[in-house]
Design a protein around this motif. Structure first.
Motif, PDB file in Angstrom:
ATOM      1  N   LEU A  58      -0.719   5.307   7.432  1.00 43.37           N
ATOM      2  CA  LEU A  58      -0.519   5.025   6.000  1.00 43.37           C
ATOM      3  C   LEU A  58      -1.337   5.895   5.062  1.00 43.37           C
ATOM      4  CD1 LEU A  58      -0.859   1.179   6.358  1.00 43.37           C
ATOM      5  CD2 LEU A  58       1.211   2.327   5.537  1.00 43.37           C
ATOM      6  N   THR A  61      -0.042   7.952   2.143  1.00 40.90           N
ATOM      7  CA  THR A  61       0.653   7.312   1.015  1.00 40.90           C
ATOM      8  C   THR A  61      -0.256   7.122  -0.200  1.00 40.90           C
ATOM      9  OG1 THR A  61       0.195   5.065   1.807  1.00 40.90           O
ATOM     10  CG2 THR A  61       2.222   6.077   2.572  1.00 40.90           C
ATOM     11  N   LEU A  85       5.327   2.226   8.121  1.00 38.82           N
ATOM     12  CA  LEU A  85       5.811   2.531   6.759  1.00 38.82           C
ATOM     13  C   LEU A  85       6.858   1.504   6.330  1.00 38.82           C
ATOM     14  CD1 LEU A  85       6.101   6.429   6.926  1.00 38.82           C
ATOM     15  CD2 LEU A  85       4.273   5.068   5.878  1.00 38.82           C
TER      16      LEU A  85
END
Ligand SMILES: C[S@@+](CC[C@H](N)C(=O)[O-])C[C@H]1O[C@@H](n2cnc3c(N)ncnc32)[C@H](O)[C@@H]1O
Length: 234
Positions: A58, A61, A85
């Motif tokens: 992650l 992101t 995700l």
């Protein structure tokens, strides 16, 4: 029960909702149950899976918006980063691909048991599926699959014009960039951002972002043996 949510907060800026926590717990439970049957991962302790697989999937992101995007995860293995995700960003459309059918069988169990939507798992080789699906995705992502020059050639044809390739790499990324045989010029793809994440206890992470601005030349991807031979690396 995993409870070190502080590490998610420190690295992502938020603590996941209860719904996300429940899905991660179920995913971890299935991973442990099925690991020996499907030969999924050597990392299996709860803290390690949450930090080295879930959180690591992650980190990019923080700097990159993926909401509503059409994403393909190439060489997803047990679902990293694709399943993670999907759990955090349910409005994305995610295709998982792996050349190992055992992994696909495992992923279908996870998709079913977690009741995930807008996600599919495909058994294929990237270099073959890329030609069938041709320029169909906003984002092609890949974690720990192959050396830089090899993975770039595997991902590029999946991308729409203006699409981005995101390669999740470890501390050897700089060395791979330095040793690269400049395949990106031939593939018509450009390195636009490099995210270097501090070592939070599981090694320095380097995420590479590439932009595709024009259509991929017909020659690429070549067959796998040729790609590997030219790059000199797997
Ligand atoms: C080291 S694992 C990484 C799995 C996962 N991305 C992760 O970060 O844990 C590499 C995966 O890529 C798959 N793979 C390797 N070459 C591939 C190719 N040409 N096309 C599709 N999948 C491939 C393998 O079957 C394996 O599951």
């Amino acid at each position: 029960m995993f409870d070190n949510w502080k590490i998610f907060e420190n690295n992502l800026g938020f603590i996941p909702s209860n719904e996300i926590k429940e899905k991660l717990a179920k995913y971890y439970e299935i991973l442990v149950q099925e690991n020996s049957k499907y030969n999924l991962t050597r990392i299996i302790s709860e803290d390690d899976v949450y930090e080295k697989h879930f959180l690591d999937s992650l980190l990019f992101t923080k700097e990159f918006q993926i909401s509503n995007q059409k994403i393909i995860d190439i060489g997803t293995g047990p679902g990293f980063p694709g399943i993670v995700l999907k759990i955090f960003f349910p409005d994305t459309h995610i295709t998982l691909i792996d050349s190992n059918n055992k992994k696909i069988n495992f992923l279908n169990i996870v998709i079913d048991k977690l009741n995930l939507k807008k996600i599919e798992a495909k058994h294929d080789r990237a270099e073959e599926l890329a030609r069938k699906e041709n320029e169909n995705y906003d984002i092609a992502i890949s974690r720990a699959v192959a050396y830089l020059d090899v993975i770039l050639e595997l991902v590029v044809r999946f991308l729409k014009i203006d699409g981005q390739a995101i390669l999740l790499k470890g501390p050897r990324a700089e060395e791979e960039i330095k040793n690269s045989k400049q395949i990106e010029k031939k593939l018509k793809i450009t390195l636009v951002n490099k995210q270097i994440l501090p070592d939070t206890g599981f090694g320095e992470r380097v995420n590479l972002f590439y932009q595709k601005n024009i259509s991929t030349p017909e020659l690429y991807p070549r067959d796998y043996a040729k790609i590997v031979k030219e790059s000199g690396k797997k």
